[in-house]
Enzyme design. Structure first.
Site: not given
Ligand code: AR6
Length: 169
Positions: A32-33, A121, A124
């Protein structure tokens, strides 16, 4: 405070503040980042770099704010979720802090509508069921005269099902 569940992409949500699941560097990443920085444009990264230069890295559980560049939201609240390493007590507290500190920051910005992704989720690896329970509990326990609505934005079907169940309870 009203709670809503949406399945979709948080970069499309027209909230006062959307929350980013960032990392402590604040310099962007995947998931999402990556989506937020791609859709929001250079302005968000520029402000993140300014924050880094002012205060250094963002610790796990804490939150900082930037404007939202080209996104329909006004602000992006960047919070750093814990990496899941099987330390349930410690990592649960840190994840709860993400929600608490993001809500506090949203309140200080006078944000009425705030949207959360399912922090930690994805990359991480935090267990989705437990993460959902923590997110819903923290939002329900946060009393605010400022925030009117919290939107949980689930990107994947598994999280959507988990939140549907949790919000019915
Ligand atoms: N909109 C909403 N949710 C989303 C989107 C979107 N466009 N894309 C993914 N998700 P993650 P984390 C969901 O991996 O686990 C990055 O590299 C996804 O399905 O984005 O906190 C950062 O820089 C999941 O349920 O974040 C950190 O290094 C949720 O967003 C690391 O990832 C979180 O998945 C953080 O890991």
């Amino acid at each position: 405070m009203k709670i809503e569940l949406i399945k979709g992409d948080i970069t499309k949500i027209k909230a006062d503040a959307i929350v980013n699941a960032a990392n402590s560097s604040l310099l962007g990443g995947g998931g999402v980042d990556g989506a937020i920085h791609r859709a929001g444009g250079q302005q968000i990264l520029k402000e993140c770099i300014d924050i880094r230069n002012r205060q250094g890295k963002c610790n796990t559980g804490e939150a900082v704010v930037t404007t939202a560049g080209n996104l329909p939201a006004k602000y992006v609240i960047h919070t750093v979720g814990p990496v899941w390493n099987d330390n349930e007590e410690k990592e649960s507290k840190l994840l709860a802090n993400c929600y608490k500190n993001s809500l506090k920051l949203a309140e200080s910005l006078e944000a009425k509508i705030i949207a959360f992704p399912n922090i930690s989720t994805g990359i991480y690896r935090f267990p989705k069921e437990l993460a959902g329970k923590i997110a819903v509990d923290e939002v329900k326990n946060f009393k605010s005269d400022v925030i009117e609505k919290v939107i949980f934005v689930c990107f994947d079907a598994e999280n959507e099902e988990i939140y549907k169940k949790l919000l019915k309870e």
